[in-house]
Design a protein around this motif. Structure first.
Motif, PDB file in Angstrom:
ATOM      1  N   THR A  26       0.768  -1.162  -0.059  1.00 19.96           N
ATOM      2  CA  THR A  26       0.049  -0.008  -0.001  1.00 19.96           C
ATOM      3  C   THR A  26       0.965   1.401  -0.048  1.00 19.96           C
ATOM      4  O   THR A  26       1.630   1.567   0.798  1.00 19.96           O
ATOM      5  CB  THR A  26      -0.763  -0.079   1.050  1.00 19.96           C
ATOM      6  OG1 THR A  26      -1.402  -1.146   1.393  1.00 19.96           O
ATOM      7  CG2 THR A  26      -1.951   1.247   1.181  1.00 19.96           C
ATOM      8  N   GLY A  28       0.372   5.557  -0.124  1.00 22.17           N
ATOM      9  CA  GLY A  28      -0.501   6.733  -0.209  1.00 22.17           C
ATOM     10  C   GLY A  28      -1.467   6.832   0.916  1.00 22.17           C
ATOM     11  O   GLY A  28      -0.995   6.571   2.236  1.00 22.17           O
ATOM     12  N   ASN A  32      -6.339   4.776   0.790  1.00 27.33           N
ATOM     13  CA  ASN A  32      -5.686   3.578   0.242  1.00 27.33           C
ATOM     14  C   ASN A  32      -5.525   2.499   1.109  1.00 27.33           C
ATOM     15  O   ASN A  32      -5.620   1.173   0.804  1.00 27.33           O
ATOM     16  CB  ASN A  32      -4.456   3.981  -0.557  1.00 27.33           C
ATOM     17  CG  ASN A  32      -4.407   4.134  -2.186  1.00 27.33           C
ATOM     18  OD1 ASN A  32      -5.682   4.434  -2.602  1.00 27.33           O
ATOM     19  ND2 ASN A  32      -3.349   4.185  -2.733  1.00 27.33           N
ATOM     20  N   ASP A  35      -8.795   0.641   1.348  1.00 29.29           N
ATOM     21  CA  ASP A  35      -9.009  -0.294  -0.114  1.00 29.29           C
ATOM     22  C   ASP A  35      -8.115  -1.260  -0.112  1.00 29.29           C
ATOM     23  O   ASP A  35      -8.578  -2.408  -0.407  1.00 29.29           O
ATOM     24  CB  ASP A  35      -8.721   0.703  -1.258  1.00 29.29           C
ATOM     25  CG  ASP A  35      -9.767   1.780  -1.594  1.00 29.29           C
ATOM     26  OD1 ASP A  35     -10.769   1.856  -0.928  1.00 29.29           O
ATOM     27  OD2 ASP A  35      -9.549   2.568  -2.471  1.00 29.29           O
ATOM     28  N   SER A  36      -6.969  -1.374   0.551  1.00 31.74           N
ATOM     29  CA  SER A  36      -5.957  -2.565   0.362  1.00 31.74           C
ATOM     30  C   SER A  36      -6.550  -3.648   1.551  1.00 31.74           C
ATOM     31  O   SER A  36      -6.549  -4.863   1.163  1.00 31.74           O
ATOM     32  CB  SER A  36      -4.357  -2.181   1.055  1.00 31.74           C
ATOM     33  OG  SER A  36      -3.874  -1.318   0.110  1.00 31.74           O
ATOM     34  N   ASN A  63      -1.131  -1.301  -4.560  1.00 29.49           N
ATOM     35  CA  ASN A  63      -2.021  -0.011  -4.501  1.00 29.49           C
ATOM     36  C   ASN A  63      -1.338   1.148  -4.697  1.00 29.49           C
ATOM     37  O   ASN A  63      -0.699   1.350  -3.450  1.00 29.49           O
ATOM     38  CB  ASN A  63      -2.744  -0.385  -3.412  1.00 29.49           C
ATOM     39  CG  ASN A  63      -4.041   0.223  -3.191  1.00 29.49           C
ATOM     40  OD1 ASN A  63      -4.640   0.930  -4.301  1.00 29.49           O
ATOM     41  ND2 ASN A  63      -4.899   0.454  -2.271  1.00 29.49           N
ATOM     42  N   THR A  64      -1.438   1.731  -5.425  1.00 28.55           N
ATOM     43  CA  THR A  64      -0.614   3.109  -5.794  1.00 28.55           C
ATOM     44  C   THR A  64      -1.312   4.421  -5.218  1.00 28.55           C
ATOM     45  O   THR A  64      -2.668   4.555  -5.352  1.00 28.55           O
ATOM     46  CB  THR A  64      -0.267   3.108  -7.200  1.00 28.55           C
ATOM     47  OG1 THR A  64      -1.504   3.146  -8.138  1.00 28.55           O
ATOM     48  CG2 THR A  64       0.533   1.806  -7.855  1.00 28.55           C
ATOM     49  N   CYS A  65      -0.788   5.444  -5.338  1.00 31.80           N
ATOM     50  CA  CYS A  65      -1.138   6.827  -4.923  1.00 31.80           C
ATOM     51  C   CYS A  65      -0.647   7.866  -5.884  1.00 31.80           C
ATOM     52  O   CYS A  65       0.574   7.776  -6.186  1.00 31.80           O
ATOM     53  CB  CYS A  65      -0.901   7.155  -3.464  1.00 31.80           C
ATOM     54  SG  CYS A  65      -1.188   8.897  -3.288  1.00 31.80           S
ATOM     55  N   GLY A 102      -5.221   1.156  -7.690  1.00 33.84           N
ATOM     56  CA  GLY A 102      -5.161   2.580  -7.228  1.00 33.84           C
ATOM     57  C   GLY A 102      -5.255   3.640  -8.236  1.00 33.84           C
ATOM     58  O   GLY A 102      -5.479   3.285  -9.392  1.00 33.84           O
ATOM     59  N   CYS A 103      -4.759   4.832  -7.736  1.00 33.73           N
ATOM     60  CA  CYS A 103      -5.023   6.101  -8.434  1.00 33.73           C
ATOM     61  C   CYS A 103      -4.145   5.934  -9.771  1.00 33.73           C
ATOM     62  O   CYS A 103      -4.397   6.365 -10.687  1.00 33.73           O
ATOM     63  CB  CYS A 103      -4.899   7.279  -7.894  1.00 33.73           C
ATOM     64  SG  CYS A 103      -6.312   7.336  -6.588  1.00 33.73           S
ATOM     65  N   PRO A 125      -9.610   2.166  -8.460  1.00 36.90           N
ATOM     66  CA  PRO A 125     -10.133   1.907  -7.389  1.00 36.90           C
ATOM     67  C   PRO A 125     -11.924   1.388  -7.313  1.00 36.90           C
ATOM     68  O   PRO A 125     -12.158   1.253  -6.259  1.00 36.90           O
ATOM     69  CB  PRO A 125      -9.908   3.469  -6.722  1.00 36.90           C
ATOM     70  CG  PRO A 125      -9.075   4.067  -7.621  1.00 36.90           C
ATOM     71  CD  PRO A 125      -9.245   3.243  -8.844  1.00 36.90           C
ATOM     72  N   ARG A 192     -10.674   8.773  -9.395  1.00 37.40           N
ATOM     73  CA  ARG A 192     -11.717   8.421  -8.406  1.00 37.40           C
ATOM     74  C   ARG A 192     -13.041   8.489  -8.796  1.00 37.40           C
ATOM     75  O   ARG A 192     -14.152   8.297  -8.308  1.00 37.40           O
ATOM     76  CB  ARG A 192     -11.471   9.027  -7.125  1.00 37.40           C
ATOM     77  CG  ARG A 192     -10.242   8.317  -6.333  1.00 37.40           C
ATOM     78  CD  ARG A 192     -10.598   7.122  -5.603  1.00 37.40           C
ATOM     79  NE  ARG A 192      -9.095   6.680  -4.966  1.00 37.40           N
ATOM     80  CZ  ARG A 192      -9.089   5.806  -3.981  1.00 37.40           C
ATOM     81  NH1 ARG A 192     -10.211   5.047  -3.852  1.00 37.40           N
ATOM     82  NH2 ARG A 192      -8.034   5.525  -3.599  1.00 37.40           N
TER      83      ARG A 192
END
Ligand code: SF4
Length: 469
Positions: A26, A28, A32, A35-36, A63-65, A102-103, A125, A192
């Motif tokens: 994870t 961010g 996030n 979400d993870s 899972n990115t930011c 992710g984003c 997401p 998002r």
């Protein structure tokens, strides 16, 4: 978020997930992290046990930011590392399915597959409830990668399993996603999607379940959380304030907070809730970004510095002990020295208990990225000056807590023997001597010392005991 367990050599011979392992990395924000956790729940629901790390996982999800600087470069650098692990596993006859979520995945889906074709799955997401199905497709012999970055009509929350793991003393609960504000510097509306609120009934049910499993504090999450609205269980129109009032009635729930808010959505009834709901913490993160109206207009913030001042005045009238946090961007395109001085003036006038400040950096696809940029040296100098002021204010706020008695939620064992740790109503970390049996209690503690980022305390009278088992 790390899922831990052992790998399984003959994983591919079994049904998807059965006897296999997964690992979620994870990056961010708290959303996030949330979400993870839900992706881990989805994977656990189809039989994936947690892996000790990416090295031993049959499925790795990154899972990115996209909010912070150089998100894309950071992603490709990490993917290079994971590619080596993937090759090592392949050499030993095992497959690692690699998913980017992710984003950054949402914003750069096609580029990720083009530059890193070894990535099996790219998912946004809003689609992670479909992860098992995507893994099955990606694992099909001859599959050429799966990209799922649409905004599906179905609500992913309706398709998520009930989490297996207990939430901990502080639980995060996503109630709202997306944003319609389109600030000039921000990718959230693109990654998002539009603002969407989870139904009140679903939020109340999830909150009650979290509390029944031991949560004492619930943090309501949303990119624009105070834009939350929806039908209440009785069918009437509810705002976030009404939702908070309903949540406060859940027995055993000691503290409620919400983040992140937009000044435009600080409705009068939400300010009233700070006055009327004791469980609502006297702490608010309310990003202002700049103190100059010219910059606020350039940022498309849709509020002025005076609007922000008025909101703060009303909040302080409603809840005199409220403390504020905020976000600031320096060096947004067009920012002059006079604009920056207006930001410093606003900070001095309001006084923040803590704050986050950043140098503007362009995000591809956002309006401000196309404009003439402020020289890096100016941004550096402004950030230093702003952070020095904010640090002073934080130190001053922390020092002002010494000698006070504050209700602290005990959340964990401390780092030293006999020590326990918790959070003040202003979310400062607080350390004190005490028994770990107090975890989950809200205690009145006497603050004895202040450090730049935390407080030291001695335990006084207990205010509310731990939940009954
Ligand atoms: S309100 Fe927040 S999430 Fe929405 S565009 Fe602006 S900065 Fe991004």
């Amino acid at each position: 978020m790390e899922l831990m367990s052992e790998s399984n050599p003959d994983a591919e011979a079994r049904a998807p997930g059965s006897g296999q392992t997964a690992h979620v990395i994870t990056w961010g924000c708290q959303m996030n992290v949330y979400d993870s956790g839900r992706m881990a729940d989805v994977l656990a629901g189809v039989g994936y046990a947690p892996a000790a790390g990416p090295e031993s996982a049959d499925v790795v999800v990154l899972n990115t930011c996209h909010i912070r600087d150089r998100a894309t470069e950071k992603l490709f650098s990490e993917l290079g590392r994971l590619r080596l692990l993937q090759q090592e596993r392949a050499a030993s006859g095992r497959r690692m399915i690699l998913a980017v979520a992710g984003c950054v995945a949402q914003a750069e889906g096609a580029e990720i597959r083009a530059r890193a074709p070894f990535v099996d799955i790219v998912l946004g997401p809003q689609t992670y409830h479909r992860l098992p199905e995507m893994i099955a497709r990606a694992a099909t012999p001859g599959a050429d990668g799966v990209i799922e970055i649409d905004f599906p009509a179905e609500d992913k929350f309706d398709h998520l399993p009930v989490p297996a793991a207990p939430p901990g003393v502080v639980a995060f609960l996503t109630v709202q996603e997306g944003c319609d504000k389109f600030c000039s510097f921000c990718v959230v509306p693109y990654t998002r999607g539009a603002e969407a609120s989870r139904p009140a009934r679903a939020v109340l049910a999830e909150a009650a379940r979290l509390v029944s499993l031991g949560a004492r504090e619930i943090a309501l999450l949303g990119q624009n959380v105070n834009a939350w609205h929806g039908a209440g269980p009785d069918g009437s129109a509810w705002t976030l304030a009404r939702l908070i009032r309903a949540l406060a009635e859940i027995p055993g729930l000691a503290r409620i907070r919400y983040t992140t808010s937009h000044p435009r959505d600080m409705a009068p009834d939400l300010i009233d809730a700070h006055r009327d709901v004791p469980a609502l913490l006297p702490f608010l993160h309310l990003p202002v970004q700049s103190g100059a109206d010219r910059m606020l207009a350039a940022m498309n913030r849709k509020h002025t510095a005076d609007d922000f001042r008025r909101i703060v005045d009303r909040l302080r009238a409603a809840r005199p002990d409220i403390a504020l946090s905020s976000d600031f961007i320096v060096g947004h395109p067009g920012e002059t020295e006079a604009d920056f001085q207006a930001t410093l003036a606003l900070v001095r006038e309001i006084g923040f208990a803590q704050a986050y400040s950043f140098k503007y950096s362009p995000r591809p696809g956002t309006p401000a990225a196309e404009r003439a940029q402020v020289p890096e040296s100016d941004k550096d100098a402004r950030l230093q000056a702003l952070q020095a002021l904010l640090r002073d204010q934080q130190r001053g706020f922390n020092a002002g807590c010494v000698g006070r008695t504050l209700p602290v939620l005990i959340t964990a064992a401390g780092r030293h023997p006999g020590q326990i740790a918790g959070r003040s109503p202003y979310l400062q970390p607080v350390h004190m001597q005490g028994s770990t049996t107090l975890i989950g209690s809200v205690l009145d503690v006497h603050i004895t010392a202040a450090h730049p980022n935390s407080l030291a305390a001695e335990i006084g009278r207990q205010r509310a005991g731990p939940l009954a088992a």
